[in-house]
Design a protein around this motif. Structure first.
Motif, PDB file in Angstrom:
ATOM      1  N   LEU A 156      88.178 -42.533 -44.457  1.00  0.00           N
ATOM      2  CA  LEU A 156      88.040 -43.102 -45.806  1.00  0.00           C
ATOM      3  C   LEU A 156      86.887 -42.474 -46.560  1.00  0.00           C
ATOM      4  CD1 LEU A 156      88.760 -46.861 -45.074  1.00  0.00           C
ATOM      5  CD2 LEU A 156      90.196 -45.252 -46.341  1.00  0.00           C
ATOM      6  N   LEU A 157      85.812 -42.159 -45.845  1.00  0.00           N
ATOM      7  CA  LEU A 157      84.687 -41.472 -46.483  1.00  0.00           C
ATOM      8  C   LEU A 157      85.118 -40.120 -47.036  1.00  0.00           C
ATOM      9  CD1 LEU A 157      81.636 -41.305 -47.102  1.00  0.00           C
ATOM     10  CD2 LEU A 157      81.375 -40.239 -44.851  1.00  0.00           C
ATOM     11  N   VAL A 158      85.892 -39.383 -46.250  1.00  0.00           N
ATOM     12  CA  VAL A 158      86.386 -38.079 -46.701  1.00  0.00           C
ATOM     13  C   VAL A 158      87.234 -38.230 -47.952  1.00  0.00           C
ATOM     14  CG1 VAL A 158      87.940 -36.177 -46.116  1.00  0.00           C
ATOM     15  CG2 VAL A 158      86.266 -36.963 -44.445  1.00  0.00           C
ATOM     16  N   VAL A 159      88.156 -39.179 -47.939  1.00  0.00           N
ATOM     17  CA  VAL A 159      89.046 -39.384 -49.093  1.00  0.00           C
ATOM     18  C   VAL A 159      88.243 -39.779 -50.324  1.00  0.00           C
ATOM     19  CG1 VAL A 159      90.885 -40.859 -50.012  1.00  0.00           C
ATOM     20  CG2 VAL A 159      91.079 -39.923 -47.703  1.00  0.00           C
ATOM     21  N   CYS A 160      87.336 -40.740 -50.171  1.00  0.00           N
ATOM     22  CA  CYS A 160      86.550 -41.199 -51.324  1.00  0.00           C
ATOM     23  C   CYS A 160      85.664 -40.089 -51.885  1.00  0.00           C
ATOM     24  CB  CYS A 160      85.701 -42.405 -50.932  1.00  0.00           C
ATOM     25  SG  CYS A 160      86.682 -43.876 -50.591  1.00  0.00           S
ATOM     26  N   LEU A 161      84.987 -39.365 -51.001  1.00  0.00           N
ATOM     27  CA  LEU A 161      84.136 -38.268 -51.473  1.00  0.00           C
ATOM     28  C   LEU A 161      84.947 -37.185 -52.168  1.00  0.00           C
ATOM     29  CD1 LEU A 161      81.434 -37.584 -48.738  1.00  0.00           C
ATOM     30  CD2 LEU A 161      81.070 -38.101 -51.142  1.00  0.00           C
ATOM     31  N   HIS A 162      86.122 -36.892 -51.617  1.00  0.00           N
ATOM     32  CA  HIS A 162      86.919 -35.840 -52.230  1.00  0.00           C
ATOM     33  C   HIS A 162      87.470 -36.275 -53.589  1.00  0.00           C
ATOM     34  CE1 HIS A 162      88.869 -32.000 -52.195  1.00  0.00           C
ATOM     35  NE2 HIS A 162      89.971 -32.571 -52.603  1.00  0.00           N
ATOM     36  N   LEU A 163      87.866 -37.528 -53.698  1.00  0.00           N
ATOM     37  CA  LEU A 163      88.332 -38.014 -55.002  1.00  0.00           C
ATOM     38  C   LEU A 163      87.193 -38.075 -56.008  1.00  0.00           C
ATOM     39  CD1 LEU A 163      90.774 -40.853 -53.913  1.00  0.00           C
ATOM     40  CD2 LEU A 163      91.367 -38.609 -54.846  1.00  0.00           C
TER      41      LEU A 163
END
Length: 112
Positions: A78-85
Motif C-alpha cells: 500500500l505504501l508503494v501504491v500511495c507513493l506512486h500515485l
C-alpha cells in the motif's frame, strides 16, 4: 586454465549474455514500433508484469500465520501504491516499499 582466468572468462561470458538480452529486443523492435502487437504489448505488458510480481510477492513473502495474515506484505504494498500515485516516481516508490518491507521483516513488527 587457472581459477582466476576461469572466473574472468565466466564473468565476461555472463556480461556479454546479459548485455545481448538487453540490446537484442531494442534492435529488433526498432523497425517495428508501429506494429499493433508491439504497441499493445508496450501498453499493457508493464502493468501485467507488475500485477504478477505483486501476486507472487504476496504468496511467497507474506506471513500468513500472524494475527493479521499478510499484513506484513500489504503495508509496504500500500505504501508503494500511495507513493506512486502521489509522486509518480517509480524509483522512490520501489525504494520506500523495499525499505519498509525489510524493516518489518527485520524487526518482527506486524508478525513478520
Amino acid at each position: 586454465m587457472d581459477e582466476t582466468t576461469y572466473i574472468a572468462a565466466f564473468i565476461a561470458v555472463a556480461a556479454v549474455a546479459t548485455f545481448a538480452t538487453r540490446v537484442i529486443p531494442f534492435l529488433f523492435f526498432e523497425r517495428h514500433t508501429d506494429h499493433p502487437l508491439v504497441q499493445h504489448l508496450g501498453r499493457y505488458l508493464p502493468a501485467s508484469v507488475m500485477a504478477l510480481l505483486a501476486v507472487i510477492f504476496l504468496q511467497r513473502s507474506a506471513s500468513w500465520t500472524g494475527s493479521v495474515p499478510g499484513l506484513d506484505a500489504l503495508v509496504p504494498g500500500l505504501l508503494v501504491v500511495c507513493l506512486h500515485l502521489w509522486r509518480g516516481n517509480a524509483l522512490l516508490s520501489i525504494a520506500a516499499g523495499t525499505a519498509s518491507y525489510m524493516m518489518l521483516k527485520q524487526t518482527g513488527i506486524l508478525g513478520a
